[in-house]
Enzyme design. Structure first.
Site, PDB file in Angstrom:
ATOM      1  N   SER A   1      13.477 -14.481  19.971  1.00 34.20           N
ATOM      2  CA  SER A   1      14.365 -15.243  20.886  1.00 34.20           C
ATOM      3  C   SER A   1      15.077 -15.895  20.027  1.00 34.20           C
ATOM      4  O   SER A   1      15.236 -15.533  18.600  1.00 34.20           O
ATOM      5  CB  SER A   1      13.047 -16.471  21.816  1.00 34.20           C
ATOM      6  OG  SER A   1      12.253 -16.906  20.992  1.00 34.20           O
TER       7      SER A   1
ATOM      8  N   ASP B   1     -22.037  22.010 -14.880  1.00 33.69           N
ATOM      9  CA  ASP B   1     -20.835  22.423 -16.097  1.00 33.69           C
ATOM     10  C   ASP B   1     -20.191  21.210 -14.732  1.00 33.69           C
ATOM     11  O   ASP B   1     -19.097  20.863 -14.599  1.00 33.69           O
ATOM     12  CB  ASP B   1     -19.941  23.445 -15.037  1.00 33.69           C
ATOM     13  CG  ASP B   1     -18.893  23.723 -16.372  1.00 33.69           C
ATOM     14  OD1 ASP B   1     -18.247  23.122 -16.953  1.00 33.69           O
ATOM     15  OD2 ASP B   1     -18.828  24.873 -16.064  1.00 33.69           O
TER      16      ASP B   1
ATOM     17  N   THR C   1      10.943 -17.796  25.262  1.00 30.63           N
ATOM     18  CA  THR C   1      10.257 -16.914  24.852  1.00 30.63           C
ATOM     19  C   THR C   1       8.916 -16.562  26.045  1.00 30.63           C
ATOM     20  O   THR C   1       8.222 -17.292  26.258  1.00 30.63           O
ATOM     21  CB  THR C   1       9.809 -17.696  23.615  1.00 30.63           C
ATOM     22  OG1 THR C   1      10.862 -17.777  22.852  1.00 30.63           O
ATOM     23  CG2 THR C   1       8.500 -16.739  23.148  1.00 30.63           C
TER      24      THR C   1
ATOM     25  N   SER D   1      -9.784  24.601 -14.113  1.00 33.65           N
ATOM     26  CA  SER D   1     -11.293  23.975 -13.821  1.00 33.65           C
ATOM     27  C   SER D   1     -11.401  22.391 -14.657  1.00 33.65           C
ATOM     28  O   SER D   1     -10.898  21.546 -14.258  1.00 33.65           O
ATOM     29  CB  SER D   1     -12.193  24.130 -15.363  1.00 33.65           C
ATOM     30  OG  SER D   1     -12.006  25.613 -15.359  1.00 33.65           O
TER      31      SER D   1
ATOM     32  N   SER E   1      15.560 -18.541  18.273  1.00 39.29           N
ATOM     33  CA  SER E   1      16.080 -19.713  16.876  1.00 39.29           C
ATOM     34  C   SER E   1      15.517 -18.378  16.060  1.00 39.29           C
ATOM     35  O   SER E   1      15.564 -18.747  14.823  1.00 39.29           O
ATOM     36  CB  SER E   1      14.303 -19.826  17.140  1.00 39.29           C
ATOM     37  OG  SER E   1      12.682 -20.081  17.126  1.00 39.29           O
TER      38      SER E   1
ATOM     39  N   HIS F   1     -17.761  22.366 -19.370  1.00 44.35           N
ATOM     40  CA  HIS F   1     -16.884  23.401 -20.752  1.00 44.35           C
ATOM     41  C   HIS F   1     -15.828  23.476 -21.302  1.00 44.35           C
ATOM     42  O   HIS F   1     -15.124  24.216 -21.936  1.00 44.35           O
ATOM     43  CB  HIS F   1     -16.709  24.881 -20.123  1.00 44.35           C
ATOM     44  CG  HIS F   1     -16.049  25.221 -18.913  1.00 44.35           C
ATOM     45  ND1 HIS F   1     -16.309  24.961 -17.670  1.00 44.35           N
ATOM     46  CD2 HIS F   1     -14.526  25.773 -19.023  1.00 44.35           C
ATOM     47  CE1 HIS F   1     -15.370  25.204 -17.199  1.00 44.35           C
ATOM     48  NE2 HIS F   1     -14.034  25.391 -16.993  1.00 44.35           N
TER      49      HIS F   1
END
Ligand SMILES: *[C@@H]1O[C@H](CO)[C@@H](O)[C@H](O)[C@H]1NC(C)=O
Ligand SMILES: *[C@@H]1O[C@H](CO)[C@@H](O)[C@H](O)[C@H]1NC(C)=O
Ligand SMILES: *[C@@H]1O[C@H](CO)[C@@H](O)[C@H](O)[C@H]1NC(C)=O
Length: 751
Positions: free
Chosen positions: A266, A560, A346, A687, A268, A511
Site C-alpha cells: 500500500s 575399511d 490496506t 575411495s 506508505s 585403506h
C-alpha cells in the site's frame, strides 16, 4: 498505512474553513505545508515529497520513539494535523512495569523504567525463584532474559508467572484450570490471553508479552522465534523434553507443504521499500529451499486490491519444482512497483479471501492431497488494516477449511504475521496468527533492513547449523552448496574422498592410510574458506588387510573405514555442512521422522530395504569451486541380487578362497555388474566417498585409466562399500562421533 479514509474525509470537511488561507493550500494542488512538521530530537522522511498521498515517517535515535509515528498528506493537510504548541518529539522508550511480580521483591522501585535501567528480583521466603534475577530494559522496549517467577511448585503445572506490564487472573494451577492475562492500558498483548494447564504439566499457548506501540523485536528475537517455529514444519526435528506435550507432527515423509506469502504494497511503501520487501521475500524463499522439503508457493501483493504474482495451482502444475521456484523468483523480480494499481488502502481481508479461494481450488482438485498438505500463511504488513472489514472472519474460514473442526489437524495450518515499522497496530494481529506451545507467530520488526537480517540469520542460527543433510539443490552460482559435506584428502601420494560428518570429524576409508602418512602429510580440502588442521586419524582396530592371508585372501578390507579428527571444529555455512549418518537422531530430521518414529530400523527401512537401492558417490573435486567433477550413480544390490554381486569378489586378483562371504562380509554393500543396468564404478582416488549409506571401499576390477575416468561396470566388475548400518561399524562411529569433545556430538539411536 492510513486510518479510515471515510472518517478522514469528514474531518477534512470540518477543517477546511479553519485552514483556509494557509500558504500551501493556496497552491491548490493538494500538496502539504512544510511548516510545523519537524520533530525535536529526530528527523523525518517523505515517501513522495509534499505531494498528495505522501507519507511522512518520523525517525528517532535508538532508545527513543516518535510521539507520532507518521503523517499522511491528504487534500493539502497533514493527518494527524501538526499542532504548533505540541510538536512531534522523540520520547524515551520505556519497558513494561516489572513490579507485577507476585510473592517477591523488585529493586529499585520506580514509576517508570527507561532503556538501560537495571532491575533485580528476589522471592519471599518459602517461594522458589525461576527466571532472570537481573534484567535490563532494552532499546526495543523489552526486558532481557526471562520473566522472574516466585512459585510454590506444588500444583500440577508450575506457576506461569506474571509478565511485566500485565496482570493475571487465576491462581489455581491444577490440570485443566486456566489463567487469563491482560496488559496495562495502551499496551497490546502478544501471545496467549488465556492459558490452560495441560495434561503433562505444561501451559497451553505462549507466554503473553505486553507491547507498546514502539516495542519491536530485535533481529535475534525474531529470527530465533520464527526459525524455531518454522523449523518444526520444515525439518521435523521434534526436540522437546516432554514427549506428551511435544509439538505434534504435521508432515509425514513425502508430505506436502503449501506456503502463501502476502506482501503489503500500500501507499506508505516507497519504491525502495517495495524493492527491499521483494528481496526479503526472495531471501525467505531461498532460506526455505535449504531445507529438505520443497514447498509450493503462492505470492500475493495487497493494497486496496490484491494481485496474485505466483499462484499455487500454476506452481504445482509445472511438475519441476526446481524450475518453478526459479520462475517464481523471477516473476517476483519482474513485478513492478507501478503495477500495483490502487494503493490507497490496506485490504488485508481481501488478501485472506484470495488465499481462501486458492485453497478451495486445491481442495476441489484433490481432496486427499489437500488433507495431507500443511499450509503456511506468512503476511508482511507495515500498518493498519483500513479496508474490507475485519480480516478475522476470513481467517476463520481458512481455519475451518483446513482444520475442519478436527483438533488433530490443528497443526496443518500455520499463520504468521510480520509487522514492519511503528505504524503497525499490534492489536489487529491477534486472531490472525496461530497459537502454539512455545512458538511465536507474530513479529514486530523495526524496518525492512531488520527483516532482511532476520531471514538472513535464520538458517545460520545455531539451532539449525548442526542439522545434517541440508543442501541447496539449485544454486547455479554456488554449486558447492549442492555437496557441502564434500572433502578431498591427500595423503602422501594417495588421494581419497571424504565427508564432513560433524563439525570436527571427517569420514573416509581406512585403506587411504596405507602409506602410514604423518599428520602433516594429510591435507584436507573443504570449501575454500576453511583451511583445517588434522589432529589425528582413527582406524578401527578390526581393520587388518593381512588377517585372512592364510585363507587365500591376500588383502581383506573389512572395517575399511576411518575418521579424521580436526584440531578445531569448522564453522558451518551454506558451503559446509555435515552429511547424515544413519541411525542418529540428527538423521531423523533429514528423513522427516519424529524422534519417536525415528529408530535405526526405520532408517534402514527407508534407505536400504529395497532389493535395488539407488545411491551415488562423488569423484574428485574441481579445485576452483570445490565441487565434484562427476557424480557416480550406482545401484546397491540386495536381497536376491546380493549373492551374485558378492560372488564376483572371487574373480578379483589375489583371491583364491572359494567362499566369497569370507571376503565380502555382512559389513559390505555391493554395486556394479550389468543387471539391471551398468553402474558407474569407482576409480582411483574416489575411495572414502560417502553414499549416505556406505563408504566406497574396493572393487574387483580397475576399469579406469588416466583418460577414462568415467568407466561403467561390466558383468563381473563390482564395487564394495562399507555399510554404515552394520552394527559393528555403528559401534565404531558411535565411540567417536557420539562423544565429540571439540565439536558437536551425534546422538546414536539404539540398534
Ligand atoms: C544504553 O547503554 C548503552 C551502552 O552503555 C549506550 O550505548 C546507549 O546509548 C544507552 N542507551 C540509552 C537510550 O541511554
Ligand atoms: C540481562 O542484562 C543484565 C545487565 O546487562 C545482565 O547482567 C544479565 O545477565 C542479562 N540477562 C540475560 C539472561 O541475558
Ligand atoms: C490425489 O492425491 C493423492 C495423494 O497425494 C494421489 O495419490 C492421487 O493420485 C491424487 N489424485 C489425482 C486424481 O490426482
Amino acid at each position: 498505512m492510513a486510518s479510515k479514509p471515510r472518517l478522514k474525509w469528514l474531518l477534512l470537511v470540518l477543517m477546511v474553513p479553519l485552514a483556509a488561507g494557509a500558504p500551501s493550500l493556496a497552491a491548490g494542488d493538494g500538496s502539504c505545508p512544510q511548516e510545523n512538521i519537524d520533530i525535536s530530537g529526530g528527523s523525518f522522511i517523505l515517501t513522495n515529497s509534499y505531494s498528495p498521498g505522501s507519507i511522512l515517517k518520523y525517525r528517532c535515535d535508538l532508545g527513543y520513539y516518535p510521539s507520532i509515528p507518521t503523517r499522511r498528506c491528504q487534500y493539502g493537510t497533514w493527518i494527524p494535523k501538526p499542532i504548533t504548541k505540541k510538536p512531534a518529539e522523540c520520547k524515551r522508550v520505556t519497558c513494561p512495569n516489572p513490579r507485577v511480580l507476585e510473592n517477591g521483591e523488585v529493586f529499585p522501585h520506580q514509576p517508570k523504567y527507561y532503556v538501560n535501567d537495571t532491575t533485580e528480583y528476589s522471592c519471599h521466603t518459602d517461594y522458589t525463584f525461576s527466571g532472570s534475577r537481573v534484567r535490563i530494559c532494552k532499546e526495543n522496549g523489552k526486558w532481557n532474559g526471562s520473566t522472574p517467577i516466585c512459585g510454590h511448585n506444588s500444583d500440577y503445572c508450575a506457576d506461569p508467572g506474571v509478565p511485566p506490564g500485565s496482570s493475571r487472573t487465576g491462581n489455581d494451577f491444577k490440570i485443566d484450570h486456566k489463567v487469563t492475562y491482560r496488559c496495562d492500558s495502551k499496551l497490546t498483548l502478544i501471545g496467549s490471553k488465556e492459558r490452560v494447564c495441560l495434561d503433562g504439566g505444561m501451559w497451553s499457548g505462549t507466554e503473553p508479552q505486553c507491547y507498546a506501540g514502539f516495542t519491536y523485536d530485535t533481529v535475534e528475537e525474531a529470527s530465533e522465534g520464527f526459525s524455531s517455529s518454522l523449523k518444526s514444519s520444515l525439518t521435523f526435528q521434534q526436540e522437546t523434553d516432554n514427549d506428551q506435550t511435544g509439538k505434534k507432527i504435521a508432515l509425514v515423509k513425502g508430505g506436502k507443504l503449501d506456503i502463501y506469502i502476502g506482501l503489503d504494497a500500500s501507499n506508505s511503501i516507497t519504491k525502495e521499500d517495495f524493492d527491499k520487501a521483494k528481496e526479503v521475500i526472495k531471501t525467505l524463499i531461498k532460506k526455505i529451499s535449504y531445507y529438505e522439503i520443497s514447498p509450493n508457493y503462492e505470492i500475493l501483493m495487497f493494497a486496496s486490491d490484491v494481485e496474485r504474482i505466483v499462484s499455487i495451482t500454476d506452481f504445482k502444475n509445472s511438475g519441476d519444482a526446481r524450475l518453478q521456484l526459479q520462475k517464481a523468483l523471477k516473476d517476483l523480480d519482474d513485478f513492478q512497483y507501478k503495477k500495483k494499481g490502487d494503493r490507497t488502502g490496506t485490504n488485508i481481508g481481501k488478501l485472506y479471501t484470495f488465499i481462501l479461494e486458492s485453497m478451495n481450488i486445491e481442495n476441489q482438485n484433490n481432496r486427499t492431497a489437500f488433507l495431507e498438505t500443511q499450509h503456511i500463511i506468512i503476511v508482511f504488513t507495515d500498518g493498519q488494516f483500513n479496508m474490507g472489514g475485519k480480516p478475522k472472519p476470513k481467517v476463520d474460514l481458512i481455519r475451518n477449511l483446513v482444520i475442519d473442526n478436527k483438533p488433530e489437524r490443528e497443526n496443518k495450518l500455520e499463520l504468521y504475521v510480520f509487522g514492519v515499522g511503528e505504524d503497525v497496530k499490534k492489536d489487529d494481529m491477534n486472531g490472525l496468527i496461530s497459537e502454539r506451545l512455545e512458538e511465536r507467530h507474530f513479529f514486530a520488526l523495526k524496518d525492512l533492513g531488520e527483516m532482511q537480517e532476520t531471514f538472513d540469520s535464520m538458517i545460520d542460527d545455531s539451532t539449525i547449523v548442526g542439522l545434517c543433510g541440508i543442501h541447496q539443490t539449485y544454486d547455479a552460482k554456488n554449486p558447492r552448496r549442492k555437496y557441502p559435506w564434500l572433502v578431498e584428502i591427500s595423503l602422501g601420494t594417495l588421494t581419497c574422498m571424504g565427508s564432513l560428518v560433524t563439525s570436527s570429524y571427517i569420514l573416509t576409508a581406512a585403506h587411504c592410510f596405507k602409506e602410514n602418512p604423518s599428520i602433516q602429510q594429510i591435507r584436507i580440502k573443504l570449501d575454500k574458506m576453511n583451511p583445517v588442521e588434522v589432529k589425528r586419524y582413527i582406524i578401527p582396530k578390526e581393520y587388518d588387510t593381512k588377517k585372512k592371508e592364510g585363507m587365500g585372501i591376500n588383502e581383506f578390507y573389512d572395517f575399511d573405514i576411518a575418521l579424521i579428527e580436526l584440531t578445531l571444529p569448522v564453522k558451518m555455512s551454506f558451503n559446509l555442512r555435515p552429511i547424515c549418518i544413519p541411525c542418529t537422531k540428527e538423521t531423523n530430521g533429514a528423513l522427516k521422522l519424529t524422534d519417536s518414529e525415528g529408530t535405526c530400523k526405520k532408517h534402514e527401512e527407508m534407505l536400504l530395504s529395497k532389493d535395488l537401492v539407488d545411491a551415488s558417490f562423488t569423484s574428485k573435486m574441481i579445485d576452483k569451486d570445490r565441487t565434484p567433477r562427476k557424480i557416480r550413480n550406482i545401484i546397491i544390490k540386495q536381497g536376491k541380487h546380493r549373492d551374485a554381486c558378492v560372488k564376483d569378489a572371487l574373480k578379483a586378483e589375489g583371491i583364491s578362497t572359494t567362499d566369497a562371504y569370507q571376503v565380502v562380509t555382512k559389513n559390505f554393500l555391493c554395486s556394479g555388474g550389468t543387471e539391471p543396468n551398468q553402474d558407474d564404478i569407482s576409480c582411483k582416488g574416489e575411495s572414502g566417498g560417502a553414499t549416505f549409506v556406505g563408504i566406497v571401499s574396493w572393487g574387483t576390477k580397475n576399469l579406469c585409466t588416466k583418460d577414462k575416468i568415467d568407466a561403467k561396470s561390466t558383468t563381473d566388475s563390482r564395487d564394495y562399500h562399507i555399510s554404515l548400518f552394520s552394527p559393528e561399524i555403528q559401534a565404531f562411529l558411535k565411540a567417536y562421533l557420539g562423544n565429540d569433545k571439540t565439536g558437536s556430538s551425534l546422538t546414536f539411536l539404539p540398534q
